[in-house]
Design a protein around this motif. Structure first.
Motif, mmCIF file in Angstrom:
data_model
loop_
_atom_site.group_PDB
_atom_site.id
_atom_site.type_symbol
_atom_site.label_atom_id
_atom_site.label_comp_id
_atom_site.label_asym_id
_atom_site.label_seq_id
_atom_site.Cartn_x
_atom_site.Cartn_y
_atom_site.Cartn_z
ATOM 1 N N UNK A 167 8.708 110.649 -29.704
ATOM 2 C CA UNK A 167 8.236 110.198 -31.019
ATOM 3 C C UNK A 167 9.232 110.695 -32.054
ATOM 4 N N UNK A 168 9.622 109.809 -32.967
ATOM 5 C CA UNK A 168 10.497 110.221 -34.066
ATOM 6 C C UNK A 168 9.759 109.922 -35.364
ATOM 7 N N UNK A 169 9.447 110.983 -36.112
ATOM 8 C CA UNK A 169 8.604 110.806 -37.300
ATOM 9 C C UNK A 169 9.367 111.154 -38.573
ATOM 10 N N UNK A 170 9.119 110.349 -39.593
ATOM 11 C CA UNK A 170 9.591 110.664 -40.940
ATOM 12 C C UNK A 170 8.351 111.151 -41.682
ATOM 13 N N UNK A 171 8.232 112.465 -41.865
ATOM 14 C CA UNK A 171 6.972 113.003 -42.390
ATOM 15 C C UNK A 171 6.776 112.669 -43.869
ATOM 16 N N UNK A 172 7.870 112.425 -44.581
ATOM 17 C CA UNK A 172 7.734 112.057 -45.995
ATOM 18 C C UNK A 172 7.267 110.614 -46.148
ATOM 19 N N UNK A 173 7.789 109.739 -45.283
ATOM 20 C CA UNK A 173 7.404 108.325 -45.357
ATOM 21 C C UNK A 173 6.072 108.076 -44.665
ATOM 22 N N UNK A 174 5.686 108.980 -43.780
ATOM 23 C CA UNK A 174 4.440 108.774 -43.025
ATOM 24 C C UNK A 174 4.583 107.702 -41.963
ATOM 25 N N UNK A 175 5.760 107.609 -41.364
ATOM 26 C CA UNK A 175 5.963 106.626 -40.286
ATOM 27 C C UNK A 175 6.492 107.331 -39.043
ATOM 28 N N UNK A 176 6.132 106.797 -37.910
ATOM 29 C CA UNK A 176 6.611 107.367 -36.642
ATOM 30 C C UNK A 176 6.938 106.240 -35.672
ATOM 31 N N UNK A 177 8.023 106.417 -34.951
ATOM 32 C CA UNK A 177 8.423 105.439 -33.934
ATOM 33 C C UNK A 177 8.164 106.066 -32.569
ATOM 34 N N UNK A 178 7.277 105.445 -31.824
ATOM 35 C CA UNK A 178 6.989 105.920 -30.469
ATOM 36 C C UNK A 178 7.831 105.081 -29.512
ATOM 37 N N UNK A 179 8.633 105.763 -28.711
ATOM 38 C CA UNK A 179 9.581 105.041 -27.848
ATOM 39 C C UNK A 179 9.297 105.361 -26.388
ATOM 40 N N UNK A 180 9.062 104.307 -25.614
ATOM 41 C CA UNK A 180 8.810 104.485 -24.175
ATOM 42 C C UNK A 180 9.791 103.627 -23.391
ATOM 43 N N UNK A 181 10.795 104.244 -22.773
ATOM 44 C CA UNK A 181 11.694 103.455 -21.932
ATOM 45 C C UNK A 181 11.030 103.091 -20.608
ATOM 46 N N UNK A 182 11.351 101.917 -20.126
ATOM 47 C CA UNK A 182 10.820 101.451 -18.839
ATOM 48 C C UNK A 182 11.969 100.910 -17.984
ATOM 49 N N UNK A 183 11.871 101.162 -16.690
ATOM 50 C CA UNK A 183 12.885 100.596 -15.792
ATOM 51 C C UNK A 183 12.697 99.082 -15.695
ATOM 52 N N UNK A 184 13.813 98.369 -15.605
ATOM 53 C CA UNK A 184 13.704 96.930 -15.356
ATOM 54 C C UNK A 184 13.434 96.741 -13.869
ATOM 55 N N UNK A 185 12.342 96.032 -13.586
ATOM 56 C CA UNK A 185 11.889 95.856 -12.216
ATOM 57 C C UNK A 185 13.010 95.264 -11.347
ATOM 58 N N UNK A 186 13.319 95.848 -10.240
ATOM 59 C CA UNK A 186 14.300 95.404 -9.234
ATOM 60 C C UNK A 186 15.737 95.478 -9.770
ATOM 61 N N UNK A 187 15.943 94.963 -10.987
ATOM 62 C CA UNK A 187 17.305 94.874 -11.524
ATOM 63 C C UNK A 187 17.984 96.244 -11.583
ATOM 64 N N UNK A 188 17.217 97.280 -11.967
ATOM 65 C CA UNK A 188 17.828 98.607 -12.053
ATOM 66 C C UNK A 188 18.349 99.054 -10.685
ATOM 67 N N UNK A 189 17.599 98.719 -9.645
ATOM 68 C CA UNK A 189 18.011 99.135 -8.309
ATOM 69 C C UNK A 189 19.229 98.346 -7.844
#
Lengths: 195, 163
Positions: free
Chosen positions: A105-127
């Protein structure tokens, strides 16, 4: 393919065609792996071929900038996060990063916004990409080298499968020449005119 | 023949199943924690020291430790390492393909080794770099945030171990 009469050797072209056919069958799987992954990793300027990022923006009541520990505690409450993060960091007094296992999570506490980031593997392609780029190393290096040898054999033996007008002495030589010209032109272009 | 094809397909599917797991729950990632040529040095320099006296270290091989706060989202060709002091980070950059940092290194601690280099960027180059960085990370870019020429220090990486 019928067996030659007793006492006669199998002509070299028959051997060539037999090996070309069977090694060709053997190479189908890996050729598809390298082809699909090849297209994927050719475009890394435009996308990550192995991972995608799921990003979600959240809002909360802006906080007063204090020390990092206090801000982390307040952010966990404000964003209803599942407990304290494994690690945290501030790149600026008001920008707080919270790291959990596999997401952040990357939050800007003054702006009151947060970016929640969840990386996911690309199915089959990553392998496929891991195989193509030899991230496995070790034994896979030998397998990939053997496959490269088979591909080289298929390329050469393929030129001698047919005789006559449809063979190498006929239209084959023009097509082989055109195919060889592609990398030659690319190399000359890159060396003398390109980047 | 039909049975052979069915068995081959079943094997292929079986081998792919664990690889399709979401990030964070796959043990396969742990194998990727050593990158590049590995580590050769033994002495660690604090990032705050590097950034306080950069000219002392320019052109030298240095080794740093720290938390990974960001990773190149497209090619995995750089990571940002948190300094021992707040609000400071150092970029560890590698040539495309030399090492590929997976997204799971973000939030993990590591040891990084490479040549500490200085780069001077004109305004145009600085704008271009900031724009490129924003595109890579999927962020919005505001050119007005780049106000002038920049001097840029980074560790051009040779090896890393992320724990």
């Amino acid at each position: 393919m019928t067996a030659p009469p007793a006492g006669r050797h199998l002509p070299w072209r028959k051997w060539n065609n037999l090996l070309h056919r069977d090694l060709g069958y053997l190479a189908v799987g890996l050729t598809l792996v390298y082809a699909v992954s090849g297209i994927a990793v050719n475009h890394t300027h435009d996308w990550n071929p192995s991972f995608r990022y799921v990003r979600q923006t959240e809002t909360f009541t802006p906080l007063v900038v204090t020390d990092r520990e206090t801000l982390v505690t307040e952010l966990v409450q404000a964003l209803d996060l599942p407990g304290p993060p494994r690690e945290s960091f501030r790149s600026a007094p008001h920008l707080v990063q919270l790291f959990y296992d596999g997401w952040s999570v990357e939050a800007d506490v003054l702006a009151g916004t947060a970016l929640v980031e969840r990386p996911r593997e690309r199915l089959v392609l990553r392998d496929l990409n891991r195989l193509h780029l030899n991230h496995l190393r070790g034994l896979w290096t030998w397998a990939a080298d053997a496959y490269a040898g088979v591909l080289a054999f298929l390329a050469v033996s393929g030129m001698f499968v047919l005789k006559g007008k449809k063979g190498l002495s006929g239209r084959g030589k023009w097509l082989v020449g055109a195919g060889v010209l592609v990398p030659v032109v690319a190399i000359v272009w890159a060396r003398y005119f390109g980047a | 023949m039909k049975r052979i094809v069915q068995a081959a397909l079943a094997l292929a599917l079986l081998s792919l199943t664990p690889m399709a797991s979401p990030l964070g729950s796959s043990t396969a990632w742990a194998a990727d924690s050593s990158f590049g040529a590995g580590l050769t040095g033994t002495e660690t320099t604090r990032i705050s020291e590097l950034l306080a006296k950069p000219e002392t270290y320019v052109g030298k091989v240095v080794r740093v430790e720290g938390l990974v706060t960001d990773v190149c989202a497209k090619r995995g060709c750089w990571v940002a390492i948190a300094s021992d002091q707040e609000f400071q980070t150092l970029r560890f950059k590698v040539k495309d393909g030399d090492m590929v940092f997976t997204p799971d290194v973000k939030g993990r601690k590591g040891v990084f080794e490479g040549v500490f280099n200085r780069y001077e960027l004109s305004v145009e180059q600085a704008v271009e770099q900031a724009k490129h960085h924003a595109e890579e990370q999927g962020q919005a870019f505001d050119p007005s945030t780049v106000t002038g020429p920049e001097v840029w220090y980074q560790l051009d990486g040779t090896g890393a171990v992320v724990r």
